[in-house]
Motif scaffolding. Structure first.
Motif, PDB file in Angstrom:
ATOM      1  N   ALA A 173       0.818  -1.212   0.000  1.00  0.00           N
ATOM      2  CA  ALA A 173       0.000   0.000   0.000  1.00  0.00           C
ATOM      3  C   ALA A 173       0.851   1.260   0.000  1.00  0.00           C
ATOM      4  O   ALA A 173       0.566   2.205  -0.727  1.00  0.00           O
ATOM      5  CB  ALA A 173      -0.934  -0.010   1.213  1.00  0.00           C
ATOM      6  N   THR A 174       1.905   1.282   0.819  1.00  0.00           N
ATOM      7  CA  THR A 174       2.641   2.536   1.020  1.00  0.00           C
ATOM      8  C   THR A 174       3.955   2.614   0.231  1.00  0.00           C
ATOM      9  O   THR A 174       4.470   3.701   0.020  1.00  0.00           O
ATOM     10  CB  THR A 174       2.984   2.712   2.513  1.00  0.00           C
ATOM     11  OG1 THR A 174       3.877   1.653   2.898  1.00  0.00           O
ATOM     12  CG2 THR A 174       1.738   2.648   3.390  1.00  0.00           C
ATOM     13  N   GLY A 175       4.507   1.483  -0.132  1.00  0.00           N
ATOM     14  CA  GLY A 175       5.781   1.477  -0.860  1.00  0.00           C
ATOM     15  C   GLY A 175       6.994   1.554   0.044  1.00  0.00           C
ATOM     16  O   GLY A 175       8.130   1.563  -0.424  1.00  0.00           O
ATOM     17  N   SER A 176       6.767   1.648   1.366  1.00  0.00           N
ATOM     18  CA  SER A 176       7.914   1.714   2.281  1.00  0.00           C
ATOM     19  C   SER A 176       7.566   1.085   3.629  1.00  0.00           C
ATOM     20  O   SER A 176       6.405   0.805   3.906  1.00  0.00           O
ATOM     21  CB  SER A 176       8.335   3.168   2.491  1.00  0.00           C
ATOM     22  OG  SER A 176       7.269   3.880   3.076  1.00  0.00           O
ATOM     23  N   VAL A 177       8.593   0.909   4.461  1.00  0.00           N
ATOM     24  CA  VAL A 177       8.400   0.307   5.784  1.00  0.00           C
ATOM     25  C   VAL A 177       8.334   1.435   6.825  1.00  0.00           C
ATOM     26  O   VAL A 177       9.070   2.410   6.729  1.00  0.00           O
ATOM     27  CB  VAL A 177       9.590  -0.634   6.111  1.00  0.00           C
ATOM     28  CG1 VAL A 177       9.470  -1.187   7.517  1.00  0.00           C
ATOM     29  CG2 VAL A 177       9.635  -1.783   5.108  1.00  0.00           C
ATOM     30  N   SER A 178       7.436   1.309   7.795  1.00  0.00           N
ATOM     31  CA  SER A 178       7.337   2.314   8.852  1.00  0.00           C
ATOM     32  C   SER A 178       7.249   1.606  10.205  1.00  0.00           C
ATOM     33  O   SER A 178       7.244   0.373  10.272  1.00  0.00           O
ATOM     34  CB  SER A 178       6.093   3.175   8.637  1.00  0.00           C
ATOM     35  OG  SER A 178       4.961   2.367   8.821  1.00  0.00           O
ATOM     36  N   VAL A 179       7.145   2.401  11.278  1.00  0.00           N
ATOM     37  CA  VAL A 179       7.146   1.818  12.622  1.00  0.00           C
ATOM     38  C   VAL A 179       5.958   0.863  12.822  1.00  0.00           C
ATOM     39  O   VAL A 179       6.087  -0.174  13.498  1.00  0.00           O
ATOM     40  CB  VAL A 179       7.175   2.945  13.699  1.00  0.00           C
ATOM     41  CG1 VAL A 179       5.888   3.751  13.700  1.00  0.00           C
ATOM     42  CG2 VAL A 179       7.412   2.364  15.090  1.00  0.00           C
ATOM     43  N   GLU A 180       4.814   1.183  12.203  1.00  0.00           N
ATOM     44  CA  GLU A 180       3.637   0.311  12.334  1.00  0.00           C
ATOM     45  C   GLU A 180       3.921  -1.062  11.726  1.00  0.00           C
ATOM     46  O   GLU A 180       3.571  -2.092  12.313  1.00  0.00           O
ATOM     47  CB  GLU A 180       2.414   0.934  11.643  1.00  0.00           C
ATOM     48  CG  GLU A 180       1.865   2.179  12.320  1.00  0.00           C
ATOM     49  CD  GLU A 180       2.564   3.464  11.865  1.00  0.00           C
ATOM     50  OE1 GLU A 180       3.584   3.355  11.161  1.00  0.00           O
ATOM     51  OE2 GLU A 180       2.089   4.547  12.227  1.00  0.00           O
ATOM     52  N   ALA A 181       4.550  -1.051  10.542  1.00  0.00           N
ATOM     53  CA  ALA A 181       4.869  -2.316   9.868  1.00  0.00           C
ATOM     54  C   ALA A 181       5.867  -3.119  10.704  1.00  0.00           C
ATOM     55  O   ALA A 181       5.746  -4.350  10.822  1.00  0.00           O
ATOM     56  CB  ALA A 181       5.432  -2.037   8.485  1.00  0.00           C
ATOM     57  N   VAL A 182       6.829  -2.414  11.291  1.00  0.00           N
ATOM     58  CA  VAL A 182       7.841  -3.092  12.115  1.00  0.00           C
ATOM     59  C   VAL A 182       7.180  -3.710  13.354  1.00  0.00           C
ATOM     60  O   VAL A 182       7.504  -4.843  13.743  1.00  0.00           O
ATOM     61  CB  VAL A 182       8.967  -2.105  12.510  1.00  0.00           C
ATOM     62  CG1 VAL A 182       9.900  -2.729  13.532  1.00  0.00           C
ATOM     63  CG2 VAL A 182       9.742  -1.669  11.279  1.00  0.00           C
ATOM     64  N   LEU A 183       6.227  -2.991  13.956  1.00  0.00           N
ATOM     65  CA  LEU A 183       5.572  -3.527  15.158  1.00  0.00           C
ATOM     66  C   LEU A 183       4.684  -4.735  14.834  1.00  0.00           C
ATOM     67  O   LEU A 183       4.601  -5.674  15.624  1.00  0.00           O
ATOM     68  CB  LEU A 183       4.771  -2.426  15.858  1.00  0.00           C
ATOM     69  CG  LEU A 183       5.633  -1.461  16.686  1.00  0.00           C
ATOM     70  CD1 LEU A 183       4.834  -0.247  17.120  1.00  0.00           C
ATOM     71  CD2 LEU A 183       6.246  -2.154  17.904  1.00  0.00           C
ATOM     72  N   MET A 184       4.022  -4.702  13.678  1.00  0.00           N
ATOM     73  CA  MET A 184       3.233  -5.882  13.271  1.00  0.00           C
ATOM     74  C   MET A 184       4.163  -7.076  13.050  1.00  0.00           C
ATOM     75  O   MET A 184       3.833  -8.209  13.408  1.00  0.00           O
ATOM     76  CB  MET A 184       2.418  -5.587  12.008  1.00  0.00           C
ATOM     77  CG  MET A 184       1.181  -4.752  12.259  1.00  0.00           C
ATOM     78  SD  MET A 184       0.089  -4.641  10.827  1.00  0.00           S
ATOM     79  CE  MET A 184       0.983  -3.507   9.796  1.00  0.00           C
ATOM     80  N   PHE A 185       5.320  -6.791  12.451  1.00  0.00           N
ATOM     81  CA  PHE A 185       6.327  -7.837  12.258  1.00  0.00           C
ATOM     82  C   PHE A 185       6.775  -8.397  13.617  1.00  0.00           C
ATOM     83  O   PHE A 185       6.795  -9.612  13.835  1.00  0.00           O
ATOM     84  CB  PHE A 185       7.519  -7.250  11.486  1.00  0.00           C
ATOM     85  CG  PHE A 185       8.735  -8.133  11.452  1.00  0.00           C
ATOM     86  CD1 PHE A 185       8.890  -9.072  10.442  1.00  0.00           C
ATOM     87  CD2 PHE A 185       9.722  -8.042  12.431  1.00  0.00           C
ATOM     88  CE1 PHE A 185      10.006  -9.901  10.416  1.00  0.00           C
ATOM     89  CE2 PHE A 185      10.832  -8.862  12.413  1.00  0.00           C
ATOM     90  CZ  PHE A 185      10.978  -9.796  11.404  1.00  0.00           C
ATOM     91  N   LEU A 186       7.111  -7.473  14.530  1.00  0.00           N
ATOM     92  CA  LEU A 186       7.614  -7.903  15.844  1.00  0.00           C
ATOM     93  C   LEU A 186       6.567  -8.667  16.651  1.00  0.00           C
ATOM     94  O   LEU A 186       6.905  -9.571  17.421  1.00  0.00           O
ATOM     95  CB  LEU A 186       8.098  -6.689  16.644  1.00  0.00           C
ATOM     96  CG  LEU A 186       9.443  -6.104  16.223  1.00  0.00           C
ATOM     97  CD1 LEU A 186       9.753  -4.845  17.039  1.00  0.00           C
ATOM     98  CD2 LEU A 186      10.565  -7.124  16.406  1.00  0.00           C
ATOM     99  N   LEU A 187       5.299  -8.303  16.453  1.00  0.00           N
ATOM    100  CA  LEU A 187       4.221  -8.995  17.165  1.00  0.00           C
ATOM    101  C   LEU A 187       4.231 -10.493  16.825  1.00  0.00           C
ATOM    102  O   LEU A 187       4.185 -11.345  17.717  1.00  0.00           O
ATOM    103  CB  LEU A 187       2.872  -8.357  16.811  1.00  0.00           C
ATOM    104  CG  LEU A 187       1.628  -8.955  17.453  1.00  0.00           C
ATOM    105  CD1 LEU A 187       1.673  -8.833  18.961  1.00  0.00           C
ATOM    106  CD2 LEU A 187       0.363  -8.270  16.934  1.00  0.00           C
ATOM    107  N   ILE A 188       4.324 -10.804  15.542  1.00  0.00           N
ATOM    108  CA  ILE A 188       4.346 -12.226  15.128  1.00  0.00           C
ATOM    109  C   ILE A 188       5.692 -12.862  15.484  1.00  0.00           C
ATOM    110  O   ILE A 188       5.758 -14.010  15.925  1.00  0.00           O
ATOM    111  CB  ILE A 188       4.057 -12.384  13.617  1.00  0.00           C
ATOM    112  CG1 ILE A 188       2.729 -11.725  13.263  1.00  0.00           C
ATOM    113  CG2 ILE A 188       4.024 -13.859  13.221  1.00  0.00           C
ATOM    114  CD1 ILE A 188       2.344 -11.828  11.807  1.00  0.00           C
TER     115      ILE A 188
END
Lengths: 318, 67
Positions: A173-188
């Motif tokens: 959707a955004t074309g880049s990684v942000s803190v929200e994406a990193v936190l979703m990654f870290l959650l899993i």
């Protein structure tokens, strides 16, 4: 692959031992159950992103992320065919059961990997395609080929592969990684070790027979119980932190507090037990915590989605 | 008496071939749909047929021409 193998005893509809696979056997190579988690988390990652995406592009992105996940599943089954044959949980898979040949799984996995990466790059953007390609590489080479058989921390690092889908959805959707994406990654990523170690506690004999250095095999169950508690404690702040970003909100935070309290309570119950108690009730606590961990992840991502829906109605968020 | 060629293994092959055929057909539909969405970007699509159509000229360009 020839009819010579066919005989009357196969009239029951099973393809076992013929090397003549049905369509469903190739679908089974893609690990459809794992794929459902990939689809759900990737979809949430894409939908909660601040950039709206055309519904057809969304559908295409999720389809190819799922296909990429399936391709890595096929490559994993090709590589792990020897240990799949030993473990009770996996010996019914298409390759050890003799329905699909290992080379076919390799070919299918490589072809679908290339197709899914290319199509995701065309449908969304090159960054998303590259991230999917890296995820497949990570799961097959780093986890399956390298870490799985060499270190008891295999689940910890390998869990990253399963943590990438929501990040890929976000990047679509955004074309880049942000803190929200990193936190979703870290959650899993942080959720995976206690989830799998809870499973390993009551499936220990399988991993032992296959010679996979699962923590329960190398360090014993007492150490595994300690690890489950520590990782569950480390997971809680990650899950709660996501609630203070743009994808979180009071509803998410309330749900997350309850779920983390439940998971911590479960990890505590696992920690204070010993083997005699566990065997007496046939690992009832470990099994219930394992089931709860599935619910934990599902409800966290549902809560992200709920916040996004509420935001579209002018509610939700901070 | 004609030989009976149908065997469970042939049914399985038929199922596999049908499945693959459907997957390929779905892929063609998907690529077509993706192309339409990408080309139109959500707007209605008009093909160029070598005849002047004022409604295809952007509004600001049309205003500039009129001044």
């Amino acid at each position: 692959m020839s009819d010579i193998h066919a005989n009357g005893s196969l009239g029951t509809g099973t393809a076992a031992g013929t090397g003549e696979a049905g369509f469903g056997d190739y679908v089974a190579l893609l690990k459809p159950r794992v794929m459902s988690l990939v689809v759900f988390t990737a979809l949430v990652g894409l939908l909660v992103a601040p950039v709206p995406v055309h519904p057809f592009i969304t559908f295409t992105c999720i389809l190819f992320i799922a296909l990429g996940g399936g391709a890595s599943g096929a490559l994993n089954m090709w590589w792990d065919a020897d240990i799949d044959q030993v473990m009770r949980r996996t010996k019914g898979r298409p390759i050890p059961a003799g329905r699909v040949q290992a080379g076919e799984a390799l070919g299918l996995g490589l072809a679908l990997s290339g197709l899914s990466v290319m199509m995701l790059a065309l449908a969304a953007n090159v960054a998303a395609g590259l991230l999917l390609g890296f995820t497949i590489f990570f799961y097959v080479v780093i986890y399956s080929m390298w870490l799985k058989r060499s270190t008891p921390q295999n689940i910890v690092i390998g869990g990253a592969a399963g943590a990438f889908p929501p990040m890929i959805g976000w990047v679509c959707a955004t074309g880049s990684v942000s803190v929200e994406a990193v936190l979703m990654f870290l959650l899993i990523f942080m959720w995976t070790p206690p989830h799998f170690w809870a499973l390993a506690l009551f499936m220990n004999s399988d991993y032992e027979a296959a010679g996979v250095p699962m923590l329960t095999v190398t360090h014993g169950k007492r150490s595994t119980r300690n690890h489950i508690l520590v990782y569950t404690i480390l997971l809680a702040p990650v899950a709660l932190a996501a609630g203070f970003t743009s994808i979180g909100g009071p509803v998410y935070l309330a749900i997350s507090v309850l779920l983390n309290a439940g998971f911590l309570w479960g990890a505590w119950r696992i920690w204070r037990r010993d083997e005699a108690q566990a065997e007496a009730d046939k690992y009832a606590t470990e099994k219930s915590v394992f089931k709860f961990s599935l619910l934990y992840l599902f409800l966290h991502f549902s809560a992200f989605l709920l916040e996004a829906v509420l935001k579209s109605f002018g509610m939700g968020g901070w | 008496m004609a030989l009976r060629t149908e065997h469970e293994i042939h049914q399985r092959r038929l199922g596999r071939n049908l499945g693959l055929g459907l997957v390929l057909a779905a892929f063609v539909v998907l690529v077509f749909g993706l192309t339409v969405v990408k080309v139109t970007r959500g707007d209605p699509m008009q093909a160029f047929d070598h005849s002047a159509r004022p409604e295809m000229v952007p509004a600001d360009a049309a205003q500039g021409a009129g001044q």
